[in-house]
Design an enzyme around this catalytic site. Sequence first.
Site, short mmCIF file in Angstrom:
data_model
loop_
_atom_site.label_atom_id
_atom_site.label_comp_id
_atom_site.label_asym_id
_atom_site.label_seq_id
_atom_site.Cartn_x
_atom_site.Cartn_y
_atom_site.Cartn_z
N GLY A 14 -5.01 -0.39 -1.88
CA GLY A 14 -4.91 -0.91 -0.52
C GLY A 14 -5.58 -2.24 -0.31
O GLY A 14 -5.11 -3.05 0.47
N PHE A 15 -6.65 -2.47 -1.06
CA PHE A 15 -7.44 -3.69 -0.84
C PHE A 15 -8.03 -4.20 -2.15
O PHE A 15 -8.34 -3.41 -3.04
CB PHE A 15 -8.58 -3.42 0.15
CG PHE A 15 -8.11 -2.84 1.45
CD1 PHE A 15 -7.62 -3.67 2.46
CD2 PHE A 15 -8.11 -1.47 1.66
CE1 PHE A 15 -7.14 -3.13 3.65
CE2 PHE A 15 -7.64 -0.92 2.85
CZ PHE A 15 -7.16 -1.76 3.84
N MET B 200 2.58 -3.65 -0.57
CA MET B 200 2.01 -2.60 0.29
C MET B 200 2.77 -2.52 1.60
O MET B 200 3.19 -3.54 2.14
CB MET B 200 0.55 -2.90 0.59
CG MET B 200 -0.31 -3.11 -0.65
SD MET B 200 -2.05 -3.28 -0.22
CE MET B 200 -2.74 -3.75 -1.80
N GLY C 56 -11.21 -6.28 -4.08
CA GLY C 56 -12.65 -6.39 -3.91
C GLY C 56 -13.41 -5.09 -3.78
O GLY C 56 -14.56 -5.08 -3.35
N ASP D 14 1.15 -7.10 -5.85
CA ASP D 14 0.86 -5.87 -5.10
C ASP D 14 1.70 -5.81 -3.83
O ASP D 14 1.54 -6.63 -2.93
CB ASP D 14 -0.63 -5.84 -4.73
CG ASP D 14 -1.50 -5.57 -5.94
OD1 ASP D 14 -1.26 -4.57 -6.62
OD2 ASP D 14 -2.42 -6.37 -6.20
N GLY E 186 -8.16 -9.15 -9.57
CA GLY E 186 -7.87 -9.99 -8.42
C GLY E 186 -9.05 -10.84 -8.03
O GLY E 186 -9.12 -12.04 -8.35
N SER E 187 -10.02 -10.23 -7.37
CA SER E 187 -11.14 -11.01 -6.85
C SER E 187 -11.99 -11.63 -7.95
O SER E 187 -12.62 -12.68 -7.74
CB SER E 187 -12.00 -10.15 -5.91
OG SER E 187 -12.35 -8.94 -6.53
N MET F 292 3.26 -0.09 -3.81
CA MET F 292 2.46 0.89 -3.05
C MET F 292 3.21 1.15 -1.76
O MET F 292 2.75 0.80 -0.66
CB MET F 292 1.05 0.33 -2.81
CG MET F 292 0.20 0.31 -4.07
SD MET F 292 -1.22 -0.81 -3.97
CE MET F 292 -0.42 -2.35 -4.48
N MET G 15 -5.13 3.61 -11.46
CA MET G 15 -5.91 2.93 -10.42
C MET G 15 -7.38 3.25 -10.63
O MET G 15 -7.77 4.42 -10.75
CB MET G 15 -5.48 3.40 -9.02
CG MET G 15 -4.08 2.98 -8.61
SD MET G 15 -3.72 1.21 -8.74
CE MET G 15 -4.97 0.51 -7.65
N GLY H 5 -11.36 -3.39 -9.28
CA GLY H 5 -12.77 -3.54 -9.62
C GLY H 5 -13.02 -4.02 -11.04
O GLY H 5 -14.12 -3.82 -11.58
#
Length: 224
Positions: free
Chosen positions: A144-145, A39, A147, A37, A197-198, A70, A139, A177
């Site tokens: 942007g983040f 950014m 979690g 990713d 990711g998370s 991004m 998406m 997510g």
Amino acid sequence: MTRPLLIAPSILSANFAKLGEEVRAVDEAGGDWIHIDVMDGHFVPNITLGPDIVRAIRPCSQKTFDVHLMIAPADPYLEAFAKAGADIISVHAEAGPHLHRSLQTIRALGKRSGVVLNPGTPASAVEPVADLVDLVLCMTVNPGFGGQSFIAPVCDKVRTIREILGDRDVDIEVDGGITPETAPLAASAGANVLVAGSAVFRGPSYEDNIAAIRTAAQQSIGRA
Ligand code: DX5
Ligand code: ZN
């Protein structure tokens, strides 16, 4: 056409202090692609990494480097990411006025091209570029983040995009997510590449985390 179901761990959730080891770890744990990713603090409200980091981690895995840009503008940096070792370079449809040029440039650099749609961008944005992409990334959070919570209505868009693409040789990836609970929703809608990711970079076993997402997704499409 049955496309392989692939899991792409997102290194956004890795420990950046030992990024190379983390890339090796998710490779050995069964990740199919490495999702990276990028950014810029402008297109999205966060700053991550650039081509020098991609080059630095390239020796840590032979697997596909799936670079999600991004950034706006993207065009001035495409060559740098290609030379750094990206295999797939994806640009957001919302990031600039010349999407065809960006996608043509990526292919001219010898890389697979991807277009990314934010949750608020309709499926029809794919129509003009359907023959210029190897990947459509939907998406399932606002980028942007890591979690954040999965935005389930995007699954309807995935179904529509699969219809638009017809029998073209194009992967549909979802990002944001993804967990063993949400992966079945995306896979049954027609996504065949799942970024996580998370849900991967936690706990004692990345291998178990990846396997749990894969098994849940495969069960939902009758491939368990
Ligand atoms: C978000 C990134 C994602 C992010 C996903 O802007 O594009 O790749 O790492 O993280 P999770 O899986 O935690 O939602
Ligand atoms: Zn991403």
